[in-house]
Each structure stands twice: as structure tokens, then as C-alpha cells.
Design a protein around this motif. Structure first.
Motif, PDB file in Angstrom:
ATOM      1  N   PHE A  11       0.879 -37.997 -24.447  1.00  0.00           N
ATOM      2  CA  PHE A  11       1.216 -38.130 -23.161  1.00  0.00           C
ATOM      3  C   PHE A  11       0.643 -39.443 -22.582  1.00  0.00           C
ATOM      4  O   PHE A  11      -0.190 -39.639 -22.543  1.00  0.00           O
ATOM      5  CB  PHE A  11       0.995 -37.071 -22.314  1.00  0.00           C
ATOM      6  N   GLU A  12       2.122 -40.409 -22.082  1.00  0.00           N
ATOM      7  CA  GLU A  12       1.478 -41.818 -21.346  1.00  0.00           C
ATOM      8  C   GLU A  12       2.040 -41.452 -19.927  1.00  0.00           C
ATOM      9  O   GLU A  12       2.906 -40.913 -19.304  1.00  0.00           O
ATOM     10  CB  GLU A  12       1.915 -42.556 -21.849  1.00  0.00           C
ATOM     11  N   SER A  13       1.501 -42.683 -19.076  1.00  0.00           N
ATOM     12  CA  SER A  13       2.162 -42.418 -17.291  1.00  0.00           C
ATOM     13  C   SER A  13       1.857 -44.192 -17.380  1.00  0.00           C
ATOM     14  O   SER A  13       0.999 -44.458 -17.567  1.00  0.00           O
ATOM     15  CB  SER A  13       1.348 -41.680 -16.850  1.00  0.00           C
ATOM     16  N   ARG A  28       5.263 -39.892 -19.515  1.00  0.00           N
ATOM     17  CA  ARG A  28       6.322 -39.835 -20.466  1.00  0.00           C
ATOM     18  C   ARG A  28       6.048 -39.303 -21.611  1.00  0.00           C
ATOM     19  O   ARG A  28       4.443 -38.837 -21.606  1.00  0.00           O
ATOM     20  CB  ARG A  28       6.312 -41.337 -20.780  1.00  0.00           C
ATOM     21  N   TYR A  29       6.529 -38.575 -22.275  1.00  0.00           N
ATOM     22  CA  TYR A  29       6.019 -37.442 -23.687  1.00  0.00           C
ATOM     23  C   TYR A  29       7.215 -38.282 -24.937  1.00  0.00           C
ATOM     24  O   TYR A  29       8.127 -38.746 -24.831  1.00  0.00           O
ATOM     25  CB  TYR A  29       6.069 -36.241 -22.990  1.00  0.00           C
ATOM     26  N   ASN A  71       9.554 -42.022 -32.311  1.00  0.00           N
ATOM     27  CA  ASN A  71      10.892 -42.814 -32.143  1.00  0.00           C
ATOM     28  C   ASN A  71      11.973 -41.760 -31.427  1.00  0.00           C
ATOM     29  O   ASN A  71      13.199 -42.476 -31.403  1.00  0.00           O
ATOM     30  CB  ASN A  71      11.992 -43.035 -33.626  1.00  0.00           C
ATOM     31  N   LEU A  72      11.114 -41.112 -30.372  1.00  0.00           N
ATOM     32  CA  LEU A  72      11.469 -40.261 -29.730  1.00  0.00           C
ATOM     33  C   LEU A  72      10.969 -40.274 -27.669  1.00  0.00           C
ATOM     34  O   LEU A  72       9.978 -39.914 -28.112  1.00  0.00           O
ATOM     35  CB  LEU A  72      12.066 -38.986 -30.033  1.00  0.00           C
ATOM     36  N   ILE A  73      11.350 -40.597 -26.511  1.00  0.00           N
ATOM     37  CA  ILE A  73      10.561 -40.835 -25.265  1.00  0.00           C
ATOM     38  C   ILE A  73      11.340 -39.588 -24.492  1.00  0.00           C
ATOM     39  O   ILE A  73      12.549 -39.586 -24.516  1.00  0.00           O
ATOM     40  CB  ILE A  73      10.122 -41.948 -25.141  1.00  0.00           C
TER      41      ILE A  73
END
Length: 404
Positions: free
Chosen positions: A320-322, A353-354, A359-361
Motif C-alpha cells: 500500500f502506498e499514497s 494505491r494497492y 505489474n498490477l496497480i
């Protein structure tokens, strides 16, 4: 015998790095891209040609300009495909890049269609083609799902000839001659007979340059631009409105690695007549009055502009990112621009963002925008929720024979 072994060992130590270097300098060809789907809800209205981005300058300039509030949207326009190559030659490394997305602009505005992004080649220190302007800092652009991003960011992919005077891990110095251009705002006089015969003239290329210094904690970059904007009145029977303006600007940006989980991205820009280099493009030139001048009662002038953005990127854990941040832009308008002309804009954003796979967001993002007009007291706001699904791919082909 011992001395022979010592000589052989020393010779071996010399050959190993040379052999490794030769191995590293093989030709390569990369195919890359992303299949991206955006879906969301516009709580307010925006120019329908820009339904899937947040551009404050495209928010309504008067009440009900674009109809009623509340619209669902779907888009695949951020889908992208490209190729890169690297080939060692006797004159230096030959690099090429060609890619495109599906964001319609110009005569294709609002459509899902081919849109050239990069068409660029570089041999050693010399490069030519369409790529990021030397006035830009690509690395300061925050990770957002909105295609357009902060309205004040310097972003222009331009045709150019460029020279990389310095290009090391710690420093970079670029200079470029770029395709000239500009946008004009005639204000209330835009449809007058006098202005219909005024045509642009660009006698010189734009001159851009950037210098970057890198440290362990991040980098600082300073960039500059100088440009000439001219126009010729082809019908001087009433007034001679021919003229020219000098555009110039500076761009200061930094990326700060505050910790292994927090990154700061900051940019500030100021100049005159450089609006076409800023993401949310507004006119470079506006009309001003010239009282007492009977042959030229009004004339064009380069409009001053300043803007900034500050963003924080946070890595919560492995998946997880933001990003969260704010951007502002202000134009010092001329006195003959329309009362509804764009004066100031604001932009804010937060996302989550997950990354279940490399290679998948998958992401959810809230976007906010505000537009304030020059002098009629009107302002409009935009509020949008966007869901994005990004599938990335890349395949690198190595030429084992090292032949172009």
C-alpha cells in the motif's frame, strides 16, 4: 613459479572488469506499456473534452456552462505502448524511444485516439526528436492516477535538438533548442475584425537548459527558458497591431527522501509568456491598452505566471502506498482580457494505491480543483472520485551478438 602466478593473477584482475564491461554493453530492445482503465464520478461539471482529468482551467467560467452536475465516466485513454533501444557504437551509446497513449488533443480533443508522446533518439551527447523539455523535471512529478496532475507543474513534450554537456550519477547539465510556440488570448477583442488578420511569427527557437545535482537524500534541479513570440498584422488599413514579446522563466524543483517510507516532491515556477510549458495551459499573451496611441490603441503583452506544488508520497507497507498534495497557479492578467478569463487555479489530491503484484496497480483517488475568473467574481469547483486499474508489461530483448 610464484612470480608467474602473481603476474597471471594481476592480469586476470585487469581482464575481469573489461570482460564485464563488454558484457554490459550489449544491444537491447525493450517493449513496454500499460493497459489502464479509469472509472469514476464527477460531482461537478467540467468541459466534456476533459471528462477524465482534473484541469481547473477547464472548469466552468460561468454558471451552467457545461450542463448539470454529476456524471459517471469510464476511460482507457491512459493506455500506453512503447519501445526503447540501446546500442553501443564507436561514437557512443545510441538510444531511441518511441511511445504513445490514447489521450486526444488538438484536433482530436476529447477522443480516445493515437497521441504521440516520445519520438526521440540520442547518440552520445547529442539528441533530437520529441521528448521531455529541458525546462522540465520528470522525476518531481508525483505518483497520481490523474493523467494531468498538478496544474502548475512544468510539463511539455517538445520537438528539440539537445546536448548533454554533463551526464553522471551526481550531476546533469542539458541545453536545448526547442520548437517555438505560444498561445494568445484576445479577450473581448478576440472576434474583432482587427485581430482576424494577426498571424504569429516565430523567428527563433526556444532556448532551454537544466542543471541537476544529486545527493543521497535526493536532488535539486534548476532550469531556465528564453523564447521569442511575435505576431504580424496583415491588414494595417485601420491599425497596425504587429508586435513581439520576450518570454522567459525559471523552474526550481527538488525530490527529498525524508526516510525510506516518505518522499517529498516540490516545484516552483515563475516567468512571462511561458504558460504553454505549464500543465494546465493558459494564454501566453494577452491584450493591453495603450492610451493615447492612435495607431496602436491596444497591443499584445507576455503574461506573468507563477505556480508551485508540494506533494508527499508515503509507503505504508509492501503493498500500500499514497500520495497527497496541493498545487496553485496564478496569472497576472492584462487589462483588456475578458472578465471571465482564468486568473487563479487550485488543485489538491489524495490517493491510496494497492500493489498486489509488481505489474498490477489498483487505486482510489480523490481530486479537487477550483477556478477563479479575472474580474466578474465567478468561481467554480470540481470534485471527483476516480478508480484506476493499471496492468503493466515489459520485455527486454538482449542482442547476444552485440550487433545493431
Amino acid at each position: 613459479m610464484g612470480s608467474r602466478k602473481k603476474i597471471f593473477f594481476q592480469f586476470f584482475l585487469i581482464l575481469v572488469p573489461l570482460y564485464s564491461l563488454a558484457q554490459e554493453k550489449k544491444s537491447s530492445f525493450e517493449l513496454y506499456g500499460t493497459a489502464m482503465v479509469d472509472a469514476g464520478y464527477n460531482f461537478n461539471t467540467i468541459d466534456p473534452n476533459w471528462f477524465d482529468v482534473m484541469r481547473p482551467s477547464k472548469l466552468p467560467s460561468y454558471q451552467n456552462e457545461f450542463g448539470t452536475d454529476g456524471n459517471v465516466f469510464f476511460s482507457v485513454r491512459q493506455t500506453k505502448l512503447g519501445v526503447k533501444s540501446n546500442t553501443p557504437t564507436s561514437l557512443g551509446e545510441l538510444k531511441t524511444q518511441f511511445d504513445f497513449d490514447l489521450i486526444g488533443v488538438g484536433k482530436d480533443i476529447g477522443q480516445t485516439t493515437f497521441h504521440l508522446v516520445n519520438a526521440y533518439g540520442q547518440l552520445g551527447k547529442l539528441g533530437a526528436g520529441q521528448t521531455a523539455s529541458a525546462f522540465m523535471d520528470m522525476d518531481v512529478f508525483p505518483v497520481v492516477m490523474d493523467y494531468w496532475g498538478p496544474l502548475s507543474r512544468v510539463f511539455f513534450l517538445n520537438l528539440q535538438l539537445r546536448y548533454s554537456a554533463i551526464e553522471t550519477e551526481r550531476q546533469k547539465l542539458l541545453v536545448a533548442l526547442e520548437r517555438p510556440g505560444g498561445t494568445a488570448d484576445g479577450g473581448d477583442y478576440a472576434n474583432s475584425i482587427e485581430l482576424q488578420n494577426v498571424k504569429p511569427i516565430f523567428k527563433f527557437p526556444n532556448i532551454t537548459a537544466q542543471y541537476r545535482r544529486v545527493w543521497k537524500w535526493g536532488h535539486i534541479q534548476i532550469a531556465g527558458i528564453a523564447k521569442s513570440i511575435g505576431w504580424k498584422d496583415l491588414d494595417t488599413s485601420a491599425y497596425d497591431l504587429s508586435g513581439e514579446a520576450f518570454g522567459w522563466g525559471g523552474n526550481l524543483s527538488t525530490v527529498i527522501n525524508a526516510s525510506n517510507k516518505i518522499k517529498l516532491k516540490i516545484q516552483g515556477v515563475y516567468g512571462k509568456g511561458i504558460e504553454n510549458y505549464i500543465a494546465d495551459v493558459t494564454p501566453d499573451v494577452g491584450l493591453k491598452s495603450q492610451q493615447g496611441n492612435l495607431t496602436q490603441p491596444f497591443q499584445g503583452t507576455a503574461l506573468p505566471v507563477w505556480g508551485f506544488f508540494t506533494f508527499v508520497e508515503i509507503k505504508w507497507n509492501k503493498t500500500f502506498e499514497s500520495s497527497i498534495g496541493y498545487s496553485g497557479l496564478k496569472i497576472d492578467n492584462s487589462d483588456l482580457q475578458s472578465a471571465t478569463a482564468f486568473k487563479t487555479g487550485q488543485y489538491a489530491l489524495i490517493n491510496l494505491r494497492y500493489h498486489p503484484l509488481a505489474n498490477l496497480i489498483m487505486a482510489v483517488e480523490y481530486q479537487y480543483g477550483r477556478r477563479d475568473n479575472l474580474s466578474d467574481g465567478f468561481h467554480s469547483t470540481g470534485n471527483k472520485i476516480q478508480l484506476s486499474f493499471e496492468f503493466l508489461f515489459s520485455n527486454n530483448f538482449i542482442n547476444q551478438n552485440n550487433k545493431p
